[in-house]
Motif scaffolding. Structure first.
Motif, PDB file in Angstrom:
ATOM      1  N   UNK A  51       3.318  23.093  -4.177  1.00 45.90           N
ATOM      2  CA  UNK A  51       3.768  21.709  -4.256  1.00 45.90           C
ATOM      3  C   UNK A  51       2.981  20.996  -5.345  1.00 45.90           C
ATOM      4  N   UNK A  52       3.644  20.361  -6.302  1.00 48.90           N
ATOM      5  CA  UNK A  52       2.901  19.647  -7.349  1.00 48.90           C
ATOM      6  C   UNK A  52       2.207  18.412  -6.786  1.00 48.90           C
ATOM      7  N   UNK A  53       1.289  17.901  -7.548  1.00 49.05           N
ATOM      8  CA  UNK A  53       0.567  16.690  -7.144  1.00 49.05           C
ATOM      9  C   UNK A  53       1.466  15.481  -7.351  1.00 49.05           C
ATOM     10  N   UNK A  54       1.978  14.939  -6.244  1.00 50.90           N
ATOM     11  CA  UNK A  54       2.837  13.759  -6.296  1.00 50.90           C
ATOM     12  C   UNK A  54       1.954  12.515  -6.214  1.00 50.90           C
ATOM     13  N   UNK A  55       2.112  11.573  -7.133  1.00 55.69           N
ATOM     14  CA  UNK A  55       1.264  10.370  -7.089  1.00 55.69           C
ATOM     15  C   UNK A  55       1.441   9.614  -5.776  1.00 55.69           C
ATOM     16  N   UNK A  56       0.339   9.162  -5.234  1.00 45.59           N
ATOM     17  CA  UNK A  56       0.351   8.398  -3.987  1.00 45.59           C
ATOM     18  C   UNK A  56      -0.679   7.285  -4.081  1.00 45.59           C
ATOM     19  N   UNK A  57      -0.506   6.279  -3.244  1.00 47.01           N
ATOM     20  CA  UNK A  57      -1.419   5.136  -3.241  1.00 47.01           C
ATOM     21  C   UNK A  57      -2.755   5.530  -2.633  1.00 47.01           C
ATOM     22  N   UNK A  58      -3.806   5.036  -3.213  1.00 44.35           N
ATOM     23  CA  UNK A  58      -5.122   5.214  -2.611  1.00 44.35           C
ATOM     24  C   UNK A  58      -5.230   4.349  -1.356  1.00 44.35           C
ATOM     25  N   UNK A  59      -6.239   4.618  -0.558  1.00 40.80           N
ATOM     26  CA  UNK A  59      -6.420   3.840   0.668  1.00 40.80           C
ATOM     27  C   UNK A  59      -6.655   2.363   0.367  1.00 40.80           C
ATOM     28  N   UNK A  60      -7.412   2.084  -0.677  1.00 39.14           N
ATOM     29  CA  UNK A  60      -7.701   0.692  -1.024  1.00 39.14           C
ATOM     30  C   UNK A  60      -6.445  -0.026  -1.503  1.00 39.14           C
ATOM     31  N   UNK A  61      -5.639   0.626  -2.331  1.00 39.40           N
ATOM     32  CA  UNK A  61      -4.390   0.013  -2.799  1.00 39.40           C
ATOM     33  C   UNK A  61      -3.412  -0.169  -1.647  1.00 39.40           C
ATOM     34  N   UNK A  62      -3.330   0.806  -0.755  1.00 43.08           N
ATOM     35  CA  UNK A  62      -2.437   0.673   0.397  1.00 43.08           C
ATOM     36  C   UNK A  62      -2.846  -0.501   1.282  1.00 43.08           C
ATOM     37  N   UNK A  63      -4.148  -0.662   1.525  1.00 43.84           N
ATOM     38  CA  UNK A  63      -4.602  -1.771   2.351  1.00 43.84           C
ATOM     39  C   UNK A  63      -4.335  -3.110   1.675  1.00 43.84           C
ATOM     40  N   UNK A  64      -4.444  -3.159   0.363  1.00 44.84           N
ATOM     41  CA  UNK A  64      -4.129  -4.395  -0.355  1.00 44.84           C
ATOM     42  C   UNK A  64      -2.651  -4.747  -0.231  1.00 44.84           C
ATOM     43  N   UNK A  65      -1.774  -3.740  -0.393  1.00 47.77           N
ATOM     44  CA  UNK A  65      -0.334  -3.976  -0.246  1.00 47.77           C
ATOM     45  C   UNK A  65      -0.009  -4.407   1.186  1.00 47.77           C
ATOM     46  N   UNK A  66      -0.624  -3.756   2.161  1.00 44.84           N
ATOM     47  CA  UNK A  66      -0.376  -4.115   3.553  1.00 44.84           C
ATOM     48  C   UNK A  66      -0.863  -5.526   3.860  1.00 44.84           C
ATOM     49  N   UNK A  67      -2.009  -5.909   3.310  1.00 46.88           N
ATOM     50  CA  UNK A  67      -2.533  -7.262   3.535  1.00 46.88           C
ATOM     51  C   UNK A  67      -1.594  -8.317   2.960  1.00 46.88           C
ATOM     52  N   UNK A  68      -1.123  -8.101   1.738  1.00 51.59           N
ATOM     53  CA  UNK A  68      -0.189  -9.057   1.127  1.00 51.59           C
ATOM     54  C   UNK A  68       1.104  -9.120   1.919  1.00 51.59           C
ATOM     55  N   UNK A  69       1.586  -7.966   2.373  1.00 55.03           N
ATOM     56  CA  UNK A  69       2.821  -7.941   3.157  1.00 55.03           C
ATOM     57  C   UNK A  69       2.677  -8.734   4.453  1.00 55.03           C
ATOM     58  N   UNK A  70       1.564  -8.554   5.162  1.00 54.32           N
ATOM     59  CA  UNK A  70       1.357  -9.258   6.434  1.00 54.32           C
ATOM     60  C   UNK A  70       1.234 -10.763   6.226  1.00 54.32           C
ATOM     61  N   UNK A  71       0.520 -11.179   5.196  1.00 56.70           N
ATOM     62  CA  UNK A  71       0.366 -12.609   4.935  1.00 56.70           C
ATOM     63  C   UNK A  71       1.708 -13.240   4.574  1.00 56.70           C
ATOM     64  N   UNK A  72       2.479 -12.573   3.725  1.00 57.88           N
ATOM     65  CA  UNK A  72       3.784 -13.113   3.340  1.00 57.88           C
ATOM     66  C   UNK A  72       4.730 -13.154   4.538  1.00 57.88           C
TER      67      UNK A  72
END
Length: 451
Positions: A51-72
């Motif tokens: 399986x090739x290396x598929x780009x994925x969000x880091x834990x810090x970026x994921x938490x930032x996206x989740x935080x913005x989503x919850x606030x909005x």
């Protein structure tokens, strides 16, 4: 000639089902069945797909996206509750929302609660695994302590004013998720701060004798799959991966429920009794936020590398299918936990007669956990396909509801939340397209001899 069915003796019927050679007859006379030699001769040497290396969000970026989503999403819920009709000529409102009815201490409390994972992820991952005696290292450690202390102080100050402003019953609404936590994790605080439980552990393609090892810095647990010919080692690996998968699902369920509860339900429970709002719409908003957060966590915790590792393990495990009693006259072997069984082998277990499924079979007959593990991960696109289907249905429902909306607040709420679902849909479609190309010729590759 009259039609009918010729009845044969039991021994003659068994001889018609299984053709025995002279060699097999000699083995039978020694107490062995023909499948003894077949079990060792027809084993398939598994050769896994890369399986090739598929780009994925880091834990810090994921938490930032989740935080913005919850606030909005929380802001959208407040708009649904406290919207006005300021455009009417006789309306006394000058703003689109009655801001004076919103408790600022509760809003600060919720925002700080949403940021808990983001702050903790920054504390654990930014320079978290480095050990140095330089001045820069101590400055970073001091900065982390300062940020954590300020966040906890603000959180306690906001919680104190919320308790003073509202009744005890309303204040207890902020503690009810603890009941769900104890149901899922029990009296254990480790899932709240352990890095390997709060965020998914990394997955490596390199084989290792251990299923869970640490990286060179000894700071992060790395999961690895081992291609072993020992049935005991394979079952041990399945048990280890099963526990890790269950921990991930528990984290997904708890955190997605927590997002929906504090984003949608807490603002409703703290609303004034005289406030008029559309109960169906605000309730629907809670459900949509929960489903969206659930999919976001599932996509992050069940990465393509992780599901591929579980798929490889399921290929080694196999599955047993129970055979009905009328086939009991067919020759079979007593099941042995030290043997790798080939596809189609018949074994006798204390729980009944079973037939092997899969290229190789090392599972225990009648073990429901092994059956569920094989069902979930034998097809590598099954879990991702379910998530893709759920995301497509969610976006389709939101589009249909958007076409029926007549109020500005409803249109704004759906339009904003759809952006997060578009991002999830893009990641799922990309992963499914890449993985489908990789697994297209898997069966042919598995049956090729290993170089």
């Amino acid at each position: 000639m009259p039609g009918g069915r010729r009845l044969l003796p039991r021994s003659q019927a068994a001889s018609n089902l299984v053709h025995r050679s002279p060699k097999s007859e000699s083995n039978t006379s020694n107490g062995n069945t023909p499948t003894d030699d077949m079990a060792s001769q027809q084993q398939v040497i598994l050769k896994h797909v890369h399986i090739p290396d598929i780009p994925s969000d880091s834990n810090l970026l994921f938490e930032l996206i989740l935080f913005v989503y919850c606030v909005v999403a929380m802001c959208m819920q407040y708009i649904n509750l406290y919207k006005t009709v300021w455009w009417l000529p006789h309306s006394h409102a000058t703003y689109a929302v009655n801001f004076y009815l919103i408790d600022p201490h509760l809003v600060l409390f919720l925002v700080l609660l949403f940021s808990r994972r983001l702050i903790w992820c920054w504390v654990k991952e930014v320079y978290g695994g480095k050990s140095s005696k330089s001045c820069c290292y101590w400055f970073v450690q001091l900065l982390k302590l300062l940020v954590t202390g300020c966040a906890l102080s603000l959180f306690g100050w906001a919680a104190y004013h919320v308790v003073l402003t509202h009744t005890l019953l309303h204040s207890l609404f902020l503690c009810y998720p603890l009941v769900i936590y104890f149901i899922l994790f029990g009296p254990n605080v480790k899932p709240l701060f352990d890095r390997s439980l709060v965020w998914p552990a990394s997955v490596s393609d390199k084989s290792s004798p251990k299923h869970r090892s640490r990286d060179r810095d000894n700071s992060e647990i790395v999961l690895r799959h081992t291609c072993s010919s020992s049935p005991e080692a394979i079952r041990e690996e399945v048990e280890s991966f099963k526990q890790d998968f269950n921990n991930r699902v528990k984290q997904v369920l708890f955190n997605s429920m927590l997002c929906a509860y504090y984003v949608g339900f807490v603002p409703i429970s703290f609303a004034q009794n005289t406030l008029y709002y559309d109960a169906w719409w605000v309730g629907q908003h809670v459900v949509l936020v929960w489903i969206s957060a659930f999919i976001m966590f599932m996509v992050h915790f069940l990465s393509p590398k992780y599901t591929d590792m579980l798929h490889k393990c399921a290929l080694h495990l196999g599955r047993w299918q129970k055979v009905e009693g009328r086939h009991a006259h067919v020759p079979y072997n007593p099941w042995s936990e030290l043997q790798v069984w080939h596809q189609g082998a018949l074994v006798k277990h204390v729980k009944g007669l079973f037939r092997a499924e899969g290229f190789n079979n090392t599972a225990e007959p009648g073990n429901s956990m092994h059956t569920r593990f094989y069902f979930l991960f034998y097809h590598p696109l099954r879990v991702g396909g379910w998530l893709l289907l759920l995301t497509t249905l969610l976006i389709g429902y939101q589009f249909f509801t958007l076409t029926q909306c007549t109020e500005w607040s409803h249109t704004l709420t759906l339009a904003v939340i759809l952006f997060a679902n578009y991002y999830i849909l893009f990641k799922l479609l990309r992963d499914q397209f890449i993985l489908r190309q990789c697994y297209r010729d898997e069966k042919t590759l598995l049956q090729q001899p290993k170089e």
